[in-house]
Enzyme design. Structure first.
Site, PDB file in Angstrom:
ATOM      1  N   HIS A  61       0.865  -1.189   0.000  1.00  0.00           N
ATOM      2  CA  HIS A  61       0.000   0.000   0.000  1.00  0.00           C
ATOM      3  C   HIS A  61       0.896   1.232   0.000  1.00  0.00           C
ATOM      4  CE1 HIS A  61       0.997  -0.623   4.188  1.00  0.00           C
ATOM      5  NE2 HIS A  61       0.448   0.517   4.547  1.00  0.00           N
ATOM      6  N   HIS A  63       1.234   3.943   2.221  1.00  0.00           N
ATOM      7  CA  HIS A  63       1.643   4.697   3.390  1.00  0.00           C
ATOM      8  C   HIS A  63       3.157   4.899   3.320  1.00  0.00           C
ATOM      9  CE1 HIS A  63      -2.139   3.733   6.008  1.00  0.00           C
ATOM     10  NE2 HIS A  63      -2.292   4.814   5.264  1.00  0.00           N
ATOM     11  N   ASP A  65       5.685   4.674   5.225  1.00  0.00           N
ATOM     12  CA  ASP A  65       6.679   3.730   5.744  1.00  0.00           C
ATOM     13  C   ASP A  65       6.869   2.516   4.841  1.00  0.00           C
ATOM     14  OD1 ASP A  65       4.076   2.963   6.464  1.00  0.00           O
ATOM     15  OD2 ASP A  65       4.728   1.906   8.262  1.00  0.00           O
ATOM     16  N   HIS A  66       6.095   2.453   3.753  1.00  0.00           N
ATOM     17  CA  HIS A  66       6.238   1.342   2.812  1.00  0.00           C
ATOM     18  C   HIS A  66       6.738   1.770   1.432  1.00  0.00           C
ATOM     19  CE1 HIS A  66       4.202  -1.783   5.296  1.00  0.00           C
ATOM     20  NE2 HIS A  66       3.778  -0.676   5.902  1.00  0.00           N
ATOM     21  N   HIS A 138      -6.952  -3.205   5.611  1.00  0.00           N
ATOM     22  CA  HIS A 138      -6.305  -2.081   6.284  1.00  0.00           C
ATOM     23  C   HIS A 138      -7.204  -0.858   6.108  1.00  0.00           C
ATOM     24  CE1 HIS A 138      -3.152   0.004   8.227  1.00  0.00           C
ATOM     25  NE2 HIS A 138      -2.583   0.559   7.171  1.00  0.00           N
ATOM     26  N   ASP A 206       0.165  -4.731   7.721  1.00  0.00           N
ATOM     27  CA  ASP A 206      -0.866  -3.686   7.776  1.00  0.00           C
ATOM     28  C   ASP A 206      -2.251  -4.215   7.441  1.00  0.00           C
ATOM     29  OD1 ASP A 206       0.625  -0.600   7.625  1.00  0.00           O
ATOM     30  OD2 ASP A 206       1.814  -2.400   7.337  1.00  0.00           O
ATOM     31  N   HIS A 265       7.095  -5.863  11.141  1.00  0.00           N
ATOM     32  CA  HIS A 265       6.332  -4.618  11.172  1.00  0.00           C
ATOM     33  C   HIS A 265       5.937  -4.251  12.598  1.00  0.00           C
ATOM     34  CE1 HIS A 265       3.183  -1.637  10.042  1.00  0.00           C
ATOM     35  NE2 HIS A 265       3.991  -1.446   9.009  1.00  0.00           N
TER      36      HIS A 265
END
Length: 305
Positions: A61, A63, A65-66, A138, A206, A265
């Site tokens: 996805h 976000h 942090d990814h 998520h 997530d 994670h």
């Protein structure tokens, strides 16, 4: 043979001792990366692996942090004189998101190809990999992935001879190719036995626990699964923000039956994941609290004996 490295195990923000979650696989000279958070390049350097051979980059996805490590990674690949195309896979909107990030990486010596996910499940054949993407739960559209290295059946010499198939075609048929010989079509199923067990790695982060995670991790060699919280009092927070606890991940693993599960994670507040593993292993004995840089070489069954 499939080489697997969990480059980072952190969620939300990188820490001095924990990079953000990213997974790299290597097979037959082709590399596949899933997620690319901040610190991914440093994790690769620490592992001693090069970003140049990365042919496929998948995103669960969008976000930060990814995906926030992507522009720098692409620039490094370009500076390493990569010219071959790179295929990117992710939820709908991938090309728009990557285009925005490339404002700071506008010139690359290689083409980017985009495969956007819109259905609940997708399957792709990418070089040596069969990649399954499956939608999870998520607070934004998010996918898990299963990476498989399939293995054909054994070559049956007696069947090949009985059908008078010239030996010069045996190698091509064994590799799954169809050939023509003097007007006769020769196909792999004429000489191969039943398909054998391949290699499979399942990866998801997530998400709340949903049945599709166990479905795609069924009998995997390695299941890598989000465990954001180990503390029991964080269960409500996991539900609110649509993440998983260690115990929810362990129950999914118990259902799926992989040979091993690595948790990843972690919340930045989770300092010592190992403190919670005794109770987790009571649910699924082959569970481990992964650390940055954990690697595994996975071979076909006969090769592992």
């Amino acid at each position: 043979m499939l080489d697997v490295c969990l480059l980072g195990t952190g969620g939300m923000m990188p820490l001095p001792y924990r990079w953000l979650t990213a997974l790299m696989t290597r097979c037959e000279g082709s590399n596949l990366l899933i997620d690319c958070g901040e610190g991914t390049q440093i994790a690769l350097k620490e592992k001693g692996w090069s970003p140049k051979p990365i042919d496929y980059i998948c995103f669960t996805h969008y976000h930060a942090d990814h995906i926030s490590g992507l522009p720098g990674l692409l620039l490094t690949m370009g500076n390493a004189e990569r010219t071959e195309p790179v295929t990117m896979i992710g939820p709908k909107g991938l090309e728009r998101v990557v285009g925005a990030l490339r404002t700071i990486a506008p010139e690359l010596p290689f083409q980017l190809k985009f495969l956007e996910l819109s259905e609940s499940t997708h399957q792709f054949k990418l070089g040596p990999y069969v990649l399954d993407a499956y939608r999870v739960n998520h607070n934004v559209t998010c996918y898990g992935y299963a990476v498989t290295i399939p293995r054909t059946g054994r070559f049956d010499v007696e069947r090949a001879r009985a059908q008078e198939i010239p030996q010069k075609y045996w190698n091509r048929l064994q590799k799954g190719q169809t050939v023509e010989d003097e007007g006769r079509i020769l196909t792999p199923d004429m000489v191969l036995g039943p398909q054998r067990r391949g290699i499979k790695v399942a990866y998801c982060t997530d998400t709340r626990p949903v049945p599709v995670i166990a479905e795609y991790a069924k009998d995997a060699d390695l299941m890598i699964c989000e465990g954001m919280y180990g503390e029991k009092d964080k269960a409500a927070k996991a539900r609110e923000y649509k993440h998983m606890t260690f115990y929810e991940a362990a129950r999914l693993a118990k259902e799926a039956g992989p040979r091993e599960m690595w948790l990843t994670h972690y919340s930045p507040s989770l300092i010592r994941p190992d403190d919670f593993m005794e109770e987790v292993r009571a649910i699924f004995p082959a569970a481990k609290a992964a650390r940055d840089g954990w690697s595994r070489e996975l071979g076909f069954e006969e090769d592992e004996r």
